[in-house]
Each structure stands twice: as structure tokens, then as C-alpha cells.
Design a protein around this motif. Structure first.
Motif, PDB file in Angstrom:
ATOM      1  N   ALA A  12       0.846  -1.195   0.000  1.00 18.80           N
ATOM      2  CA  ALA A  12       0.000   0.000   0.000  1.00 18.80           C
ATOM      3  C   ALA A  12       0.881   1.245   0.000  1.00 18.80           C
ATOM      4  O   ALA A  12       1.944   1.262   0.631  1.00 18.80           O
ATOM      5  CB  ALA A  12      -0.913   0.008   1.229  1.00 18.80           C
ATOM      6  N   PHE A  16      -2.334   5.383   2.828  1.00 22.89           N
ATOM      7  CA  PHE A  16      -3.501   4.610   2.373  1.00 22.89           C
ATOM      8  C   PHE A  16      -4.471   4.457   3.544  1.00 22.89           C
ATOM      9  O   PHE A  16      -4.097   3.992   4.613  1.00 22.89           O
ATOM     10  CB  PHE A  16      -3.059   3.243   1.854  1.00 22.89           C
ATOM     11  CG  PHE A  16      -4.139   2.473   1.173  1.00 22.89           C
ATOM     12  CD1 PHE A  16      -4.539   2.789  -0.110  1.00 22.89           C
ATOM     13  CD2 PHE A  16      -4.771   1.433   1.828  1.00 22.89           C
ATOM     14  CE1 PHE A  16      -5.546   2.077  -0.745  1.00 22.89           C
ATOM     15  CE2 PHE A  16      -5.777   0.706   1.210  1.00 22.89           C
ATOM     16  CZ  PHE A  16      -6.166   1.036  -0.085  1.00 22.89           C
ATOM     17  N   ARG A  20     -10.183   4.898   1.618  1.00 25.27           N
ATOM     18  CA  ARG A  20      -9.688   4.634   0.266  1.00 25.27           C
ATOM     19  C   ARG A  20      -9.833   3.148  -0.076  1.00 25.27           C
ATOM     20  O   ARG A  20     -10.180   2.807  -1.201  1.00 25.27           O
ATOM     21  CB  ARG A  20      -8.228   5.080   0.157  1.00 25.27           C
ATOM     22  CG  ARG A  20      -7.713   5.109  -1.247  1.00 25.27           C
ATOM     23  CD  ARG A  20      -6.437   5.892  -1.342  1.00 25.27           C
ATOM     24  NE  ARG A  20      -5.871   5.778  -2.670  1.00 25.27           N
ATOM     25  CZ  ARG A  20      -4.659   6.138  -2.994  1.00 25.27           C
ATOM     26  NH1 ARG A  20      -3.867   6.666  -2.076  1.00 25.27           N
ATOM     27  NH2 ARG A  20      -4.216   6.004  -4.217  1.00 25.27           N
ATOM     28  N   LEU A  21      -9.586   2.283   0.888  1.00 26.49           N
ATOM     29  CA  LEU A  21      -9.748   0.845   0.675  1.00 26.49           C
ATOM     30  C   LEU A  21     -11.208   0.521   0.363  1.00 26.49           C
ATOM     31  O   LEU A  21     -11.493  -0.241  -0.569  1.00 26.49           O
ATOM     32  CB  LEU A  21      -9.280   0.063   1.901  1.00 26.49           C
ATOM     33  CG  LEU A  21      -9.454  -1.452   1.837  1.00 26.49           C
ATOM     34  CD1 LEU A  21      -8.659  -2.054   0.685  1.00 26.49           C
ATOM     35  CD2 LEU A  21      -9.035  -2.085   3.162  1.00 26.49           C
ATOM     36  N   LEU A  24     -12.005   1.654  -3.142  1.00 30.00           N
ATOM     37  CA  LEU A  24     -11.315   0.787  -4.091  1.00 30.00           C
ATOM     38  C   LEU A  24     -12.070  -0.537  -4.251  1.00 30.00           C
ATOM     39  O   LEU A  24     -12.275  -1.022  -5.362  1.00 30.00           O
ATOM     40  CB  LEU A  24      -9.890   0.524  -3.599  1.00 30.00           C
ATOM     41  CG  LEU A  24      -9.038  -0.357  -4.461  1.00 30.00           C
ATOM     42  CD1 LEU A  24      -7.849   0.449  -4.961  1.00 30.00           C
ATOM     43  CD2 LEU A  24      -8.532  -1.535  -3.666  1.00 30.00           C
ATOM     44  N   ALA A  69      -3.140   1.042 -10.864  1.00 34.23           N
ATOM     45  CA  ALA A  69      -3.734   1.725  -9.703  1.00 34.23           C
ATOM     46  C   ALA A  69      -2.677   2.466  -8.893  1.00 34.23           C
ATOM     47  O   ALA A  69      -1.563   1.972  -8.711  1.00 34.23           O
ATOM     48  CB  ALA A  69      -4.460   0.721  -8.810  1.00 34.23           C
ATOM     49  N   SER A  71      -2.934   3.082  -5.729  1.00 35.63           N
ATOM     50  CA  SER A  71      -3.100   2.735  -4.319  1.00 35.63           C
ATOM     51  C   SER A  71      -2.002   1.827  -3.781  1.00 35.63           C
ATOM     52  O   SER A  71      -1.919   1.613  -2.575  1.00 35.63           O
ATOM     53  CB  SER A  71      -4.456   2.063  -4.107  1.00 35.63           C
ATOM     54  OG  SER A  71      -4.576   0.956  -4.977  1.00 35.63           O
ATOM     55  N   HIS A  72      -1.186   1.303  -4.688  1.00 40.10           N
ATOM     56  CA  HIS A  72      -0.138   0.382  -4.245  1.00 40.10           C
ATOM     57  C   HIS A  72       1.092   0.495  -5.139  1.00 40.10           C
ATOM     58  O   HIS A  72       1.047   1.096  -6.204  1.00 40.10           O
ATOM     59  CB  HIS A  72      -0.659  -1.059  -4.210  1.00 40.10           C
ATOM     60  CG  HIS A  72      -1.107  -1.577  -5.540  1.00 40.10           C
ATOM     61  ND1 HIS A  72      -1.124  -2.904  -5.846  1.00 40.10           N
ATOM     62  CD2 HIS A  72      -1.554  -0.954  -6.659  1.00 40.10           C
ATOM     63  CE1 HIS A  72      -1.569  -3.079  -7.077  1.00 40.10           C
ATOM     64  NE2 HIS A  72      -1.843  -1.903  -7.577  1.00 40.10           N
TER      65      HIS A  72
END
Length: 142
Positions: A12, A16, A20-21, A24, A69, A71-72
Motif C-alpha cells: 500500500a 492509504f 480509500r480501501l 477501491l 492503480a 493505491s499500491h
């Protein structure tokens, strides 16, 4: 058309959040329903391990979305291949909390194929069996 599967690990990004998770996961589930993809995302608070399965065309597009993405980072594909049957037909995408040790155990297991066999102990289990041992209690409760 045979189903395919992909499993990867990633980290992540800094900052994060649980919000947000949630966003997503909602976006992934919405997309995956239309693409015919199912799967699970394990998250230990810092690292992800995701297993996704479905038809090759839908899976390729879903994995392209994942790969791009923000996010990671440090995405590392562990395995990709054909699966005889879906292992997680019940979720377009679901996030499950796991410990760092559980995530590590599954990531470092044998992902040379997506097989399941009758293992008598966890030490001899395949990566797929280890993943399913984490997922099954949630699937039964669903």
C-alpha cells in the motif's frame, strides 16, 4: 472458455486509508461483476495479496486496472494460469483482514499451479489450499 487466475502481492502507498480501501473495493466489485471476475484481496494493513479469477479477457482488463492503480506499489505477480474451476465464485471482490504472518505464509507458499490436493497438514499445503483456509470461514458466513 476456461477460466484463468492471477495472484500478486503489493505494498500500500503511504497514507492509504480505510476510506480509500472501501472505495477501491466498491469500484473493483462493480467492474468485476461486469467482467465476470471474482476474487479476494487480503490486507495486513500494509501489504496486499490478491487472487482473481475469471475469463481471460475480463481478467486481463481487471489486472490492467490493478497494475495501473495508484493505491499500491512494488507489485509482484506470483502466478498466472488456467484454473479448472472457480475457487471463489461468490465474491466479485472481497477484502479480508489478515495478519502479516498469514499474508507472508500464503505469499511464500508454492504458487507453481492453482491446484488443491488432500494435504494432511498445513505445512504440506499448496498456496491455493492456504489461501482457501483463510477465505472459507468468510465464505460460509456469507
Amino acid at each position: 472458455m476456461p477460466n484463468r487466475a492471477i495472484v500478486y502481492v503489493s505494498e500500500a502507498v503511504s497514507g492509504f486509508t480505510s476510506e480509500r480501501l472501501k472505495a477501491l473495493m466498491e469500484d473493483a466489485a462493480r467492474f468485476n461483476r461486469s467482467a465476470g471476475v471474482t476474487g479476494v484481496l487480503l490486507f495486513d494493513g500494509r501489504h496486499f495479496l490478491q487472487y482473481m479469477e475469471g475469463p481471460a479477457d475480463g481478467l486481463d482488463v481487471a489486472f490492467s486496472r490493478v497494475s495501473g492503480a495508484g493505491s499500491h506499489a512494488a507489485l509482484m505477480e506470483l502466478a498466472r494460469g488456467r484454473v479448472g474451476q472457480r475457487r471463489l465464485p461468490f465474491w466479485p471482490m472481497r477484502c479480508l483482514p489478515v495478519s502479516t504472518d498469514e499474508l507472508r505464509m500464503i505469499a511464500l507458499a508454492d504458487w507453481t499451479s492453482f491446484i488443491q490436493r488432500a494435504a494432511t497438514n498445513q505445512a504440506g499445503a499448496t498456496a491455493m489450499e492456504k489461501l482457501l483456509s483463510i477465505v472459507e470461514p468468510y465464505a460460509k458466513a456469507a
